[in-house]
Design a protein around this motif. Structure first.
Motif, short mmCIF file in Angstrom:
data_model
loop_
_atom_site.label_atom_id
_atom_site.label_comp_id
_atom_site.label_asym_id
_atom_site.label_seq_id
_atom_site.Cartn_x
_atom_site.Cartn_y
_atom_site.Cartn_z
N LYS A 181 0.84 -1.20 0.00
CA LYS A 181 0.00 0.00 0.00
C LYS A 181 0.87 1.25 0.00
O LYS A 181 0.62 2.20 -0.76
CB LYS A 181 -0.92 0.00 1.23
N TYR A 182 1.90 1.26 0.81
CA TYR A 182 2.79 2.40 0.94
C TYR A 182 3.50 2.69 -0.38
O TYR A 182 3.50 3.82 -0.88
CB TYR A 182 3.80 2.12 2.06
N TRP A 183 4.12 1.68 -0.99
CA TRP A 183 4.89 1.90 -2.20
C TRP A 183 4.02 2.11 -3.43
O TRP A 183 4.40 2.86 -4.34
CB TRP A 183 5.91 0.78 -2.41
N CYS A 184 2.87 1.46 -3.51
CA CYS A 184 1.96 1.71 -4.64
C CYS A 184 1.47 3.16 -4.60
O CYS A 184 1.40 3.83 -5.63
CB CYS A 184 0.78 0.76 -4.61
N TYR A 185 1.14 3.63 -3.39
CA TYR A 185 0.71 5.02 -3.26
C TYR A 185 1.83 5.97 -3.68
O TYR A 185 1.61 6.92 -4.43
CB TYR A 185 0.28 5.33 -1.82
N ARG A 186 3.04 5.71 -3.21
CA ARG A 186 4.16 6.57 -3.57
C ARG A 186 4.45 6.53 -5.07
O ARG A 186 4.73 7.54 -5.68
CB ARG A 186 5.41 6.15 -2.80
N LEU A 187 4.38 5.34 -5.67
CA LEU A 187 4.62 5.22 -7.11
C LEU A 187 3.55 5.96 -7.91
O LEU A 187 3.85 6.69 -8.85
CB LEU A 187 4.67 3.73 -7.51
N LEU A 188 2.28 5.77 -7.50
CA LEU A 188 1.19 6.47 -8.21
C LEU A 188 1.32 7.99 -8.06
O LEU A 188 1.10 8.72 -9.03
CB LEU A 188 -0.17 6.00 -7.69
N THR A 189 1.67 8.46 -6.88
CA THR A 189 1.82 9.91 -6.72
C THR A 189 3.02 10.43 -7.51
O THR A 189 2.98 11.54 -8.03
CB THR A 189 1.98 10.31 -5.23
N ALA A 190 4.07 9.62 -7.61
CA ALA A 190 5.23 10.05 -8.40
C ALA A 190 4.89 10.12 -9.89
O ALA A 190 5.32 11.03 -10.59
CB ALA A 190 6.40 9.10 -8.18
N LEU A 191 4.10 9.15 -10.37
CA LEU A 191 3.76 9.12 -11.79
C LEU A 191 2.61 10.07 -12.15
O LEU A 191 2.65 10.73 -13.19
CB LEU A 191 3.37 7.70 -12.20
#
Length: 181
Positions: free
Chosen positions: A99-109
Motif C-alpha cells: 500500500k505504501y509503495w503503490c501510493y508513492r509510485l502512483l503519486t510520483a507518476l
C-alpha cells in the motif's frame, strides 16, 4: 494656492514638485502610507512561497472523511480461526509495504500531472467566478431591482384600487351553512 511656495522660498529650494503628497498617490487609493506597501507586497509574496509542512500534510483536515485503510480494517481473524503467526506477520508486512509503495509510485507518476491539471482547473474556475459569475449576478440584481420597482408601482397603481373595491363589494356577503339530518 495650496502646495505652493511659502513666503521667502525660491523655486530652486524644492527638489521635487510641491504638489506631490507624502501619503498615497493617485495609484494608491485611500491615502495609504507608501511605506506600508512594501510590507503588503512581502505578504503577497509569502503566500506563494511559504514553506510547506512535510509532517502534517493535511493541516485543514480536508481528508478526515476519506477512508483510512489499515491492515486491521481489511483483514481480521476472529478468535478461534488464527493462521500461522509467520503468515500473519508476513501478510501484515506485505499489505502495509505494498500500500505504501503503490501510493508513492502512483503519486510520483500521476501526482505532478494531476497537480498541474487541478491548478489549471481552479485557476479557470477562479477566473470565471471573478470575471463572469459575480458581475453577471450583480448585473442581474441591479436589473431585477429596477424591474421589481416598476412591477411594484404597477401593482399599487392598478391592482390595489381594483382589489380594494372588490373587497368592499364582497364584504357584506354572508354565507351560512346548515346541516340537515
Amino acid at each position: 494656492m495650496t502646495g505652493g511656495l511659502k513666503d521667502g522660498e525660491a523655486d530652486e529650494d524644492f527638489l521635487q514638485s510641491p504638489f506631490i503628497r507624502k501619503q498615497g498617490n493617485i495609484y494608491k487609493p485611500n491615502n495609504k502610507d507608501m511605506e506600508n506597501d512594501s510590507l503588503n507586497e512581502k505578504t503577497m509574496d509569502d503566500v506563494h512561497t511559504k514553506e510547506i509542512d512535510l509532517v502534517n500534510r493535511d493541516p485543514k483536515r480536508i481528508n478526515d472523511d476519506v477512508v483510512k485503510v489499515d491492515f486491521e480494517d481489511v483483514i481480521a481473524e476472529p478468535p478461534g480461526t488464527y493462521s500461522f503467526d509467520g503468515v500473519w506477520k508476513a501478510s501484515f508486512t506485505t499489505f502495509t509495504v505494498t500500500k505504501y509503495w503503490c501510493y508513492r509510485l502512483l503519486t510520483a507518476l500521476v501526482g505532478i500531472p494531476l497537480a498541474l491539471i487541478w491548478g489549471i482547473f481552479f485557476a479557470i474556475l477562479s477566473f470565471l467566478h471573478i470575471w463572469a459569475v459575480v458581475p453577471c449576478v450583480k448585473s442581474y440584481l441591479i436589473e431585477i431591482h429596477c424591474v421589481s420597482r416598476v412591477y411594484s408601482i404597477c401593482v399599487h397603481t392598478f391592482f390595489d384600487p381594483l382589489f380594494e373595491a372588490m373587497g368592499k363589494c364582497c364584504s357584506n356577503i354572508r354565507v351560512s351553512t346548515t346541516k340537515e339530518i
